[in-house]
Design a protein around this motif. Structure first.
Motif, PDB file in Angstrom:
ATOM      1  N   PHE A 202      -9.993  46.380   4.560  1.00  0.00           N
ATOM      2  CA  PHE A 202      -9.924  45.600   3.120  1.00  0.00           C
ATOM      3  C   PHE A 202     -11.306  45.551   2.607  1.00  0.00           C
ATOM      4  O   PHE A 202     -11.160  45.835   1.664  1.00  0.00           O
ATOM      5  CB  PHE A 202      -9.145  44.066   3.187  1.00  0.00           C
ATOM      6  CG  PHE A 202      -9.144  43.607   2.020  1.00  0.00           C
ATOM      7  CD1 PHE A 202      -8.083  43.756   1.375  1.00  0.00           C
ATOM      8  CD2 PHE A 202     -10.210  42.593   1.561  1.00  0.00           C
ATOM      9  CE1 PHE A 202      -8.479  42.756  -0.243  1.00  0.00           C
ATOM     10  CE2 PHE A 202     -10.828  41.724   0.581  1.00  0.00           C
ATOM     11  CZ  PHE A 202      -8.854  42.307  -0.338  1.00  0.00           C
ATOM     12  N   GLY A 205     -11.536  49.273   1.090  1.00  0.00           N
ATOM     13  CA  GLY A 205     -11.004  48.943   0.054  1.00  0.00           C
ATOM     14  C   GLY A 205      -9.724  49.924   0.575  1.00  0.00           C
ATOM     15  O   GLY A 205      -8.828  51.227   0.011  1.00  0.00           O
ATOM     16  N   THR A 208      -4.529  46.527   0.149  1.00  0.00           N
ATOM     17  CA  THR A 208      -5.019  46.090  -0.535  1.00  0.00           C
ATOM     18  C   THR A 208      -4.870  44.705  -0.456  1.00  0.00           C
ATOM     19  O   THR A 208      -4.573  43.814   1.119  1.00  0.00           O
ATOM     20  CB  THR A 208      -4.104  46.478  -1.425  1.00  0.00           C
ATOM     21  OG1 THR A 208      -2.648  45.719  -0.987  1.00  0.00           O
ATOM     22  CG2 THR A 208      -4.138  47.647  -2.255  1.00  0.00           C
ATOM     23  N   ARG A 209      -4.547  43.487  -0.845  1.00  0.00           N
ATOM     24  CA  ARG A 209      -5.185  41.599  -0.585  1.00  0.00           C
ATOM     25  C   ARG A 209      -3.665  41.805  -0.296  1.00  0.00           C
ATOM     26  O   ARG A 209      -3.320  40.870   1.584  1.00  0.00           O
ATOM     27  CB  ARG A 209      -4.798  41.140  -1.305  1.00  0.00           C
ATOM     28  CG  ARG A 209      -5.206  39.821  -1.880  1.00  0.00           C
ATOM     29  CD  ARG A 209      -6.538  39.634  -0.647  1.00  0.00           C
ATOM     30  NE  ARG A 209      -6.992  38.134  -0.204  1.00  0.00           N
ATOM     31  CZ  ARG A 209      -7.382  37.918   0.664  1.00  0.00           C
ATOM     32  NH1 ARG A 209      -8.661  38.542   1.077  1.00  0.00           N
ATOM     33  NH2 ARG A 209      -8.054  36.581   0.852  1.00  0.00           N
TER      34      ARG A 209
END
Length: 305
Positions: A202, A205, A208-209
């Motif tokens: 995360f 990148g 995603t969250r």
């Protein structure tokens, strides 16, 4: 006077008859005649009287000799010369032994009493023997008492079994708690590892969250679960410790009760209370005794009063 002399000469010349001689011998002498005073009239006793007097004299002499001999025999003693010992007389202390009569009693006496009644099944000791403390003396048989003791033993044994089951349950609960804690800790460690990996992705990148949130929620869940388990385990362990303490006390009391009950079975065995000499012990097989009956006594040996 001349005429009287002539008459006497004439009488002396002519013999007289025995009757005339007897009459003349008893004729009284005239007190006025001087010649009659010169005459002595004596008669000879008969022959049988003379012999009787002689025998009486001999008998008296024999009796006198016997009396003298008997008196001398009572005051004399005939012994052998070899048995006579002589010594020089000297001054010594005189010892006079006075015989005394008394009764010797033991210094201490302990009675042997029957703890339980029943019938004498077996006599082990005998009267007058030396015994030691706790030595068996006789065996008493009482079926009712044995049934009661057996029932009490069974009840106490059953309660001890229940306590053992409770102890086993506590041990199992502690084991399950420890296993649950260990499993939760392992699950938390796995969740922490997965969350760490996903957090790196995360941060770069790559994900995603929403992709990271499930791993974070899983990590949070196991953390809270482990904290809850540890809090509850502390409470459960404290309760289990108190329960185990009470169980140990109850088990100890039951063990003592069981020992006491089994000891009452030994009450059917008569034993010597102390060491000494057993006296007044006259039990016979088949004899019936009641509780607290004195069946004998043990006297101290070698110590008297």
């Amino acid at each position: 006077m001349r005429d009287m002399a002539t008459n006497r000469d004439t009488l002396a010349f002519f013999p007289r008859s025995p009757q005339a001689a007897a009459v003349e011998s008893v004729r009284p002498v005239s007190a006025t005649s001087g010649a009659s005073m010169d005459q002595i009239s004596m008669t000879r006793p008969p022959w049988w009287r003379r012999k009787t007097m002689a025998w009486l004299a001999v008998l008296i002499a024999v009796v006198a000799v016997a009396v003298i001999y008997s008196r001398s025999a009572r005051n004399s003693l005939i012994v052998d010369d070899a048995l006579v010992a002589t010594a020089v007389a000297r001054t010594e202390s005189f010892r006079d032994f006075v015989p005394l009569r008394g009764q010797v009693e033991p210094r201490s006496t302990v009675f042997v009493a029957a703890l339980q009644g029943g019938q004498v099944a077996r006599v082990i000791a005998t009267d007058g023997m030396i015994v030691t403390a706790g030595q068996p003396l006789a065996q008493i048989f009482n079926p009712q008492f044995l049934v009661a003791v057996t029932s009490q033993e069974a009840e106490i044994t059953s309660r001890l079994g229940d306590i053992s089951a409770r102890t086993l349950s506590i041990l199992r609960g502690r084991r399950d708690l420890e296993q649950n804690t260990a499993a939760t800790e392992q699950a938390l460690a796995d969740a922490e590892d997965e969350y760490g990996k996903q957090k790196i992705l995360f941060d770069k990148g790559i994900i995603t969250r929403p992709r990271l949130d499930p791993f974070e929620a899983k990590r949070r869940y196991y953390r809270e679960r482990l904290a809850t388990i540890r809090r509850s385990s502390a409470t459960e362990l404290a309760v289990a410790a108190r329960e185990q303490s009470r169980i140990r006390v109850a088990e100890s009391q039951l063990d003592e009760n069981l020992t006491t009950v089994r000891g009452t079975r030994d009450a059917l065995m008569l034993r010597a209370p102390v060491a000494g000499r057993l006296t007044n012990f006259r039990l016979q097989p088949g004899q019936t005794v009641a509780p607290a009956d004195n069946v004998g006594q043990v006297d101290s040996e070698g110590s008297y009063k």
